[in-house]
Design an enzyme around this catalytic site. Structure first.
Site, PDB file in Angstrom:
ATOM      1  N   CYS B 146       0.820  -1.215   0.000  1.00  0.00           N
ATOM      2  CA  CYS B 146       0.000   0.000   0.000  1.00  0.00           C
ATOM      3  C   CYS B 146       0.849   1.258   0.000  1.00  0.00           C
ATOM      4  CB  CYS B 146      -0.952   0.006   1.182  1.00  0.00           C
ATOM      5  SG  CYS B 146      -2.309  -1.124   0.912  1.00  0.00           S
ATOM      6  N   HIS B 147       1.778   1.349   0.948  1.00  0.00           N
ATOM      7  CA  HIS B 147       2.636   2.526   0.987  1.00  0.00           C
ATOM      8  C   HIS B 147       4.082   2.136   1.196  1.00  0.00           C
ATOM      9  CE1 HIS B 147      -1.400   3.248   2.682  1.00  0.00           C
ATOM     10  NE2 HIS B 147      -1.431   4.153   1.746  1.00  0.00           N
TER      11      HIS B 147
END
Ligand code: HEM
Ligand code: FES
Lengths: 426, 182
Positions: B146-147
């Site tokens: 995701c990040h």
């Protein structure tokens, strides 16, 4: 309110007991004097109202077919799309209606920024508008969770998890928001309940917004107050007709998207049912949240005891809340950018910065997007906290016209006689 | 009544009235809070949700070097049966290298069995690394796409925005090869 004239006996009968007709006449009728030089940028308020009505009407009918349960939600939406008469149309209108609502409201807000509509005496009107934006965002966020697709689920999970950044009580708040230990059935149910409720809260807030608007009337492209009857025309029929025309144009654009490209603004992966054990490769919010998402992710470093996560969350909320204090950051006495040569250019740079942040938000949080996002975020806040306050003292505004009608009537602005003559252009 | 309500009354009457206002207002505030609390608390996890709070897992079929996912309270639980080499590697990492310092020993009950909640401590995505072919990140453990958070072979955060190590759930060995989570 006996100034309302009619020969219709039914209207007379009602008016005597409930003065609703004179009320409307004063609110949006012949007794509401409005600046006569409003441009098409002033159409977007009524368009936002239209969008809200469209959302509520289609939403109520969707809710008759929708099942708020993790086992049925996705299927019930697919049933709406395939089996329910005109269900596809209701859903496509509601889905794209959300996007158009935001387009219209964002234009409405930038209009306010350009023409200084937030300045005295309209500060409270502006602030109510900011709260309306926040409630709208909450509504759209929760609505997007309802079809229970992959992006619904993971968007909800990531955004609710933001609250875990709050020190000490963060984890408990997230569990409270979820009603469990992950986004699950209790979460879906409460989101549906609130998604149904908040639009009606919005209606109430819009009424207050318009109430505050009527205290001083609309701002206008010149940003100077109406100085007498020669500067204004009655709202009805002049602006009712103009607003209706705007609605026609809006509906052409809106229906074109609904019927010819209904999924253009959506994410394909949301047609895949939510799977709590598999995160999609790229989580992106709906386009209207992208700039905030970029700001959120631009913070990758801790500052003192504040974690990067917490700062990101604070900046994201601050990016909207800062609008609440804008009337006190921009101290320039001149409203309209027409007479603020420097502000006019910086306004467009600010618009470009917002679009840039939106583009960053759609891309992964890694270089080079990360650095662009950080620069964009820094500029966003600098615009409000440094540029606008400095500009208030440094900029030399151009001279303002004496009245709204002066530039049109070539010096006839002070004459009271021109009242009845409707002027087409300003 | 009009007499007692008169503001021209003596000082003594004024303070008594102020006191009554305060008292009434205070009672009203307490009453409101008492009435609102049940509404707020109704949104917390209900008894049936809490009742699902424990799961038994049979570890017998899991082979050395294999990673398996089970669910507990709606979240994935990562079970990693680690080889000697992996354990030694995790234990050799100096604590100064860790953003959230924790020894490998403190994160396991039996060195072979690493058991963690498979939810990224950043914003709740499920890190990759449980299936063969998944990216394991730069530290051979798990990677959250995701990040971009990298976890090591003890599930400790090494790089990326996540602030904490993957959480170890409360669990106990009920038999040699069976655990109860929760
Ligand atoms: C401010 C007004 C509103 C906004 C911005 C809004 C926004 C949204 C959005 C973005 C979705 C997801 C659409 C999709 O991707 O499928 C949605 C779904 C839904 N909304 Fe709304 N909504 C509003 C008002 C309402 C109202 C008043 C109701 C009910 C009375 C309602 C009922 C529903 C239902 C049942 C769904 C799920 C079906 C579906 O996904 O199409 N909405 N809403
Ligand atoms: S949720 Fe895992 S890195 Fe953000």
């Amino acid at each position: 309110m006996s100034d309302f004239q009619t020969t219709n006996p039914v209207i007379k009968w009602i008016e005597y007991r409930l003065p609703v007709f004179s009320f409307l006449d004063h609110a949006v009728g012949t007794k509401y004097p409005t600046a006569k030089n409003l441009s098409y940028w002033w159409n977007f308020g009524s368009l936002a109202g239209l969008a809200l009505v469209i959302m509520i009407v289609t939403g109520i009918f969707l809710a008759m077919q929708y099942t708020a349960h993790v086992d049925y939600a996705f299927d019930s939406v697919e049933r709406i799309m395939r089996d329910v008469n005109y269900g596809w149309m209701l859903r496509y209108i509601h889905m794209n209606g959300g996007s158009f609502f935001f387009i219209v409201v964002y234009i409405h807000i930038f209009r306010g920024l350009y023409y200084g509509s937030y300045k005295a005496p309209r500060e409270l009107l502006w602030m109510i508008g900011v709260v309306i934006l926040l409630v709208m965002m909450a509504t759209a966020f929760m609505g997007y969770v309802l079809p229970w697709g992959q992006m619904s689920f993971w968007g909800a999970k990531v955004i609710t998890n933001l609250f875990s950044a709050i020190p000490l009580i963060g984890e408990d708040i997230v569990i409270w928001l979820w009603g469990g230990f992950s986004v699950d059935n209790p979460t879906l149910n409460r989101f549906f309940s609130l998604h149904y409720l908040l639009p009606f809260v919005l209606v109430g807030m819009v009424v207050i917004h318009i109430w505050a608007l009527h205290q001083f009337g609309s701002n206008n492209p010149l940003g100077i107050e109406t100085k007498g009857p020669q500067d204004s025309i009655p709202f009805h029929p002049y602006y009712t007709v103009k607003d209706l025309f705007g609605m026609g144009v809006f509906m052409i654009a809106f229906t074109a998207v609904v019927f010819f490209m209904p999924n253009a603004m959506g994410e394909a992966i949301n047609y895949q049912e939510a799977d709590p054990l598999v995160t999609p490769a790229h989580i992106v919010p709906e386009w209207y949240f992208l700039p905030y998402y970029a700001i959120l992710r631009s913070v990758t470093f801790d500052i003192w005891f504040l974690s990067a996560k917490l700062i990101g969350v604070i900046l994201m909320f601050a990016s909207i809340l800062i609008l609440l204090v804008l009337p006190w950051l921009d101290r320039s006495p001149v409203r309209s950018s027409k007479f603020r040569p420097v502000h006019k250019q910086l306004f467009w740079i600010f618009v470009a910065d917002c679009i840039l942040l939106g583009w960053v938000g759609a891309n992964p949080a890694e270089p080079p997007y990360l650095y662009i996002g950080q620069a964009g975020t820094a500029y966003y806040f600098a615009h409000f906290l440094i540029i606008l306050p400095l500009l208030s003292v440094l900029e030399r505004p151009r001279p303002l016209p004496n009245s709204i009608s002066e530039p049109v009537l070539k010096g006839g602005g002070t004459a009271m006689g021109a009242t009845a003559k409707p002027m087409e252009k300003a | 009544m009009t007499d007692t309500a008169s503001p021209t009354h003596g000082d003594e009457g004024e303070t008594r009235r102020d006191f009554l206002y305060l008292l009434a207002g205070g009672m009203g505030a307490v009453g409101t809070v008492a009435a609102v609390w049940p509404l707020i608390d109704s949104m917390n996890p209900a008894a049936d949700v809490l009742a699902l709070a424990s799961t038994e897992v049979d570890l017998d079929p899991i082979e050395l070097g294999q990673r398996v996912t089970v669910t507990w309270r709606g979240n994935p639980i990562f079970i990693d049966r680690r080889t000697k080499a992996v354990i030694d590697g995790a234990r050799a990492v100096p604590l100064e290298d860790l953003p959230d310092p924790e020894t490998d020993d403190a994160r396991v009950q039996q060195a072979e069995w690493l058991i963690m909640i498979g939810v990224c401590t950043h914003l709740g995505c499920i890190p990759k690394g449980q299936k063969s072919g998944d990216p394991l990140g730069e530290y051979g453990g798990w990677f959250c796409p995701c990040h971009g958070s990298h976890y090591d072979t003890a599930g400790r955060i090494r790089k990326g925005p996540a602030p904490k190590n993957l959480v170890v759930p409360p669990y106990s060995f009920v038999e040699d090869t069976k655990i109860q989570i929760g």
